[in-house]
Write an enzyme that holds these catalytic residues in place. Structure first.
Site, PDB file in Angstrom:
ATOM      1  N   CYS A 119       0.896  -1.097   0.065  1.00 11.86           N
ATOM      2  CA  CYS A 119      -0.106   0.007   0.086  1.00 11.86           C
ATOM      3  C   CYS A 119       0.749   1.308   0.030  1.00 11.86           C
ATOM      4  CB  CYS A 119      -1.032   0.072   1.231  1.00 11.86           C
ATOM      5  SG  CYS A 119      -0.180  -0.189   2.760  1.00 11.86           S
ATOM      6  N   CYS A 127      -3.373  -2.932  -1.179  1.00 10.37           N
ATOM      7  CA  CYS A 127      -2.495  -3.630  -0.638  1.00 10.37           C
ATOM      8  C   CYS A 127      -2.161  -4.701  -1.559  1.00 10.37           C
ATOM      9  CB  CYS A 127      -2.627  -4.212   0.915  1.00 10.37           C
ATOM     10  SG  CYS A 127      -3.150  -2.754   1.978  1.00 10.37           S
ATOM     11  N   LYS A 199      -5.912  -8.925  11.044  1.00  7.26           N
ATOM     12  CA  LYS A 199      -5.784  -7.365  11.077  1.00  7.26           C
ATOM     13  C   LYS A 199      -7.295  -6.867  10.598  1.00  7.26           C
ATOM     14  CE  LYS A 199      -3.458  -3.955   8.147  1.00  7.26           C
ATOM     15  NZ  LYS A 199      -2.345  -3.852   7.476  1.00  7.26           N
ATOM     16  N   ARG A 209      -1.563   6.254   8.205  1.00  3.36           N
ATOM     17  CA  ARG A 209      -1.595   6.559   6.831  1.00  3.36           C
ATOM     18  C   ARG A 209      -1.010   8.031   6.429  1.00  3.36           C
ATOM     19  NH1 ARG A 209      -7.465   3.210   5.954  1.00  3.36           N
ATOM     20  NH2 ARG A 209      -6.390   1.184   6.771  1.00  3.36           N
ATOM     21  N   ARG A 221     -10.662  -0.822   2.835  1.00  9.99           N
ATOM     22  CA  ARG A 221      -9.811  -1.961   2.821  1.00  9.99           C
ATOM     23  C   ARG A 221     -10.858  -3.107   3.315  1.00  9.99           C
ATOM     24  NH1 ARG A 221      -4.966   0.436   1.766  1.00  9.99           N
ATOM     25  NH2 ARG A 221      -3.848   1.439   3.227  1.00  9.99           N
ATOM     26  N   LYS A 252      -3.935  -6.949  15.319  1.00 11.46           N
ATOM     27  CA  LYS A 252      -3.900  -5.507  15.114  1.00 11.46           C
ATOM     28  C   LYS A 252      -5.164  -4.975  14.781  1.00 11.46           C
ATOM     29  CE  LYS A 252      -1.790  -2.557  11.617  1.00 11.46           C
ATOM     30  NZ  LYS A 252      -1.317  -2.521  10.302  1.00 11.46           N
ATOM     31  N   SER A 278      -1.130   3.169  15.427  1.00 12.80           N
ATOM     32  CA  SER A 278      -1.119   4.589  15.565  1.00 12.80           C
ATOM     33  C   SER A 278      -2.246   5.393  16.157  1.00 12.80           C
ATOM     34  CB  SER A 278      -0.750   5.249  14.226  1.00 12.80           C
ATOM     35  OG  SER A 278      -1.895   4.930  13.262  1.00 12.80           O
ATOM     36  N   TYR A 317       4.448   2.419  19.287  1.00 11.17           N
ATOM     37  CA  TYR A 317       5.304   3.854  19.128  1.00 11.17           C
ATOM     38  C   TYR A 317       5.489   4.290  20.496  1.00 11.17           C
ATOM     39  CZ  TYR A 317       3.051   3.024  14.530  1.00 11.17           C
ATOM     40  OH  TYR A 317       2.685   2.430  13.645  1.00 11.17           O
TER      41      TYR A 317
HETATM   42  C1  PBG Z   1       0.039  -1.671   5.730  1.00 13.46           C
HETATM   43  C2  PBG Z   1       0.080  -1.458   7.312  1.00 13.46           C
HETATM   44  C3  PBG Z   1      -0.842  -0.387   8.066  1.00 13.46           C
HETATM   45  C4  PBG Z   1      -0.304  -0.424   9.420  1.00 13.46           C
HETATM   46  C5  PBG Z   1       0.526  -1.213   9.334  1.00 13.46           C
HETATM   47  N1  PBG Z   1       0.912  -1.827   8.215  1.00 13.46           N
HETATM   48  C6  PBG Z   1      -1.911   0.233   7.464  1.00 13.46           C
HETATM   49  C7  PBG Z   1      -3.299  -0.282   7.061  1.00 13.46           C
HETATM   50  O1  PBG Z   1      -3.326  -1.446   7.073  1.00 13.46           O
HETATM   51  O2  PBG Z   1      -4.003   0.629   6.732  1.00 13.46           O
HETATM   52  C8  PBG Z   1      -1.059   0.348  10.557  1.00 13.46           C
HETATM   53  C9  PBG Z   1      -0.109   0.641  11.573  1.00 13.46           C
HETATM   54  C10 PBG Z   1      -0.510   1.784  12.459  1.00 13.46           C
HETATM   55  O3  PBG Z   1      -1.756   2.198  12.178  1.00 13.46           O
HETATM   56  O4  PBG Z   1       0.068   1.965  13.417  1.00 13.46           O
HETATM   57  N2  PBG Z   1       1.161  -1.759   5.140  1.00 13.46           N
END
Ligand code: PBG
Length: 326
Positions: A119, A127, A199, A209, A221, A252, A278, A317
């Site tokens: 992505c 992705c 996920k 993002r 997604r 996650k 995040s 983080y």
């Molecule tokens: C995709 C990816 C994402 C995150 C980690 N790997 C974004 C998504 O799936 O939209 C999110 C991590 C976060 O929010 O800290 N490569």
């Protein structure tokens, strides 16, 4: 009143630590690092105070800063110099993650894990390989099986650069098996896969993002990431990844999904990772900025709750801050 059972007896200083069931240690933590091929300075990530995108040349210094806190592992994300429909910079030998990984592996003792996804590298921000006319039809998004080859190539290119673990995050069916096969074919059979096994399609990824510039240009997604309403499906996802050879199972986000962390912990004997994403970071930072929460306390409490739920590893983080506190 005759109270024989008094749990408070064990809550005094001196004994509290002895009976403490869980603890966070720096060696459990993985610090995400954003390496940006489009810059030669550090660019603060506004929605994630304390985090910056760093240049490839600065990646080693950034990782050294993390190691100084006692955190030993990093997860690398890349922002490429250019994007295209297939995301070809994701598996380029001189790609941003490949270059940074090579330097970090050569010059530091960090354990390097790389995020394997498309992505950040595709111009549409999805992705994987996009369906024709997906921009006009919200029910179309990513072609699953066509994406698998690309994920294998990305993982191999990371391993060639020196990545010690790869972490596929695209929620493509069969991704773990395809990556395992690709790695083994190039004799990287000792490189483990930490699968983003479960996920969710979560709004808590918002700040990421911005950080990694990977927002989908159209649609969302939900056709490949999981519905937040589903728990049984999480076990099914994890089982498929175990069958395909996943070494570590990640869930996650973390805080809103601790029930899932716990369910996976009980059902499987693989190490379990929780990704404190995040948005979980941003919401605590924002409340602390207003003076409404004590940042150190809530960060530690969040991470210990993930350990209590059953996580062995935590991507966060807060890694550096919490390791400093310990
Ligand atoms: C995709 C990816 C994402 C995150 C980690 N790997 C974004 C998504 O799936 O939209 C999110 C991590 C976060 O929010 O800290 N490569």
């Amino acid at each position: 009143m005759n109270l024989t059972d008094r749990p408070r007896r064990l809550r005094r200083d001196g004994v509290r630590g002895l009976v403490s069931e869980n603890r966070v240690s720096a060696s459990d933590l993985i610090a995400p690092v954003f390496v940006d091929a489009t810059t030669d300075e550090r660019i603060p990530i506004e929605s994630m105070p304390g985090h910056e995108r760093v240049s490839v040349d600065d990646a080693v210094d950034r990782v050294e800063e993390i190691l100084e806190t006692g955190v030993e592992a990093v997860m690398l994300f890349g922002i490429p110099e250019s994007k295209d429909e297939l995301g070809t910079r994701a598996w380029a030998e001189d790609g941003v993650v490949q270059r940074a990984t090579r330097d970090i592996a050569a010059e530091t003792d960090a354990y390097v894990i790389t995020d394997v996804c498309l992505c950040e590298y595709t111009d549409h921000g999805h992705c994987g390989v996009i369906e024709d006319h997906a921009d006009e039809n919200p029910t179309l998004t990513v072609k699953n099986d066509e994406t698998l080859d690309l994920l294998g190539k990305i993982a191999v290119s990371h391993a060639e650069a020196g990545a010690q673990m790869v972490a596929p995050s695209s929620m493509t069916d069969g991704m773990v098996g395809a990556i395992r096969e690709a790695l083994d074919a190039e004799r990287f059979d000792d490189v483990p896969i930490m699968s983003y096994a479960v996920k969710y399609q979560s709004a808590f990824y918002g700040p990421f993002r911005d950080a990694a510039d990977g927002a989908p240009a159209f649609g969302d997604r939900r056709h490949y990431q999981m519905d937040p309403a589903n728990a049984r499906e999480a076990l099914r996802e994890a089982r498929l990844d175990v069958e395909q050879g996943a070494d570590v199972l990640m869930i996650k986000p973390a805080l809103p999904y601790l029930d899932i962390v716990n369910a996976i912990r009980r059902e499987f004997d693989h190490p379990v990772a929780a990704y404190n994403v995040s948005g979980e970071y941003a919401m605590l930072q924002a409340a602390a900025e207003k003076g409404w929460l004590d940042l150190e306390e809530v960060a530690m409490e969040s991470l210990v709750s993930m350990k209590r739920a059953g996580a062995d590893l935590i991507l966060t983080y807060f890694a550096e801050q919490v390791a400093d506190q310990l």
